[in-house]
Scaffold this active site. Sequence first.
Site, PDB file in Angstrom:
ATOM      1  CB  THR A  49      -3.504-101.130  -6.187  1.00 28.08           C
ATOM      2  OG1 THR A  49      -4.494-100.097  -6.230  1.00 28.08           O
ATOM      3  CG2 THR A  49      -2.822-101.243  -7.545  1.00 28.08           C
ATOM      4  CB  VAL A  50      -0.465-104.461  -3.360  1.00 21.04           C
ATOM      5  CG1 VAL A  50       0.517-105.613  -3.166  1.00 21.04           C
ATOM      6  CG2 VAL A  50       0.294-103.150  -3.497  1.00 21.04           C
ATOM      7  CG  ASP A  85      -0.678-112.896   1.464  1.00 17.18           C
ATOM      8  OD1 ASP A  85      -1.625-112.124   1.666  1.00 17.18           O
ATOM      9  OD2 ASP A  85      -0.516-113.959   2.063  1.00 17.18           O
ATOM     10  CB  SER A  99     -11.923-101.519   5.460  1.00 15.69           C
ATOM     11  OG  SER A  99     -11.240-102.200   4.422  1.00 15.69           O
ATOM     12  CG  ASP A 106      -7.500-109.476   1.639  1.00 19.93           C
ATOM     13  OD1 ASP A 106      -7.005-109.042   0.590  1.00 19.93           O
ATOM     14  OD2 ASP A 106      -7.221-109.035   2.761  1.00 19.93           O
ATOM     15  CG  ASP A 110      -7.558-115.507  -0.283  1.00 15.78           C
ATOM     16  OD1 ASP A 110      -6.587-115.000  -0.879  1.00 15.78           O
ATOM     17  OD2 ASP A 110      -7.735-115.409   0.944  1.00 15.78           O
TER      18      ASP A 110
END
Length: 272
Positions: A49-50, A85, A99, A106, A110
């Site tokens: 979520t972040v 980040d 995972s 990620d 990006d």
Amino acid sequence: MGQPVASRGRAATLTLGKAMLNKYARAFFTRVLTPFATFLIRRGVSPDTVTLIGTAGVMAGALVFYPRGEFFWGTVVITLFVFSDLVDGNMARQLGRSSRWGAFLDSTLDRVADGAIFGGFALWYAAGGDDIVLCAVSIFCLASGQVVSYTKARGESIGLPVAVNGLVERAERLVISLVAAGFAGLHKFGVPGIQYLLPIALWIVAVGSLVTLVQRVVTVRRESAEAEAAAEAEPGARTSGNAAQNGAGAAPGARNAAQGAGGAPRDGGAAT
């Protein structure tokens, strides 16, 4: 766009936050942000979520401010969300999570963030900036950045090490572009001539990305040829080894046959 090094599975490529903060600053901010990360965990917020929120913030900073020429404030917003980040990485370490999904998320986000940043530059030069050449350069930076990342990922997926860093990787692309954009935005505060930093930076990123792309393509071609040559040589080496073993095994039989041939006359003589 989070990318924790130890826990989220993508140590190969620096994220935006890791590009902008050196290792000492990252260590400092990690300590500072640990209580906040712990607070989010207690509230049931996940690292993913972040990551999503951080990417959304970068996109907002790039696509809301940059197309209007507000480079300073756009860069400020992007920089603030860069700290996500560090937060999501801290959360992942506290939770002990690692995972493939986190690594995939990620990497994918990006690319989205990169596209938003250079897309924001392109929109500015296509409209208010009124410079079709710099618009094209911005689009080239966007496209070449994606391809540079793809060449390494694709090379590694087919079993090649892609042992080359390149002149301008993602970290350099983002630092050069964002620092130049932030300073260029000071032109609206009355700083003369500083607006030219961004065009210069975009040209540097474009040329550097092209060089890096060529470096990686050449490296993959060389490594591929070496791997294929090694694969072709291996069966020949095994065949030679088997032939040598067979020859060694045949030697005792040859000696036995020679002894048998030499014993025949003696037997015959005795009979006579």
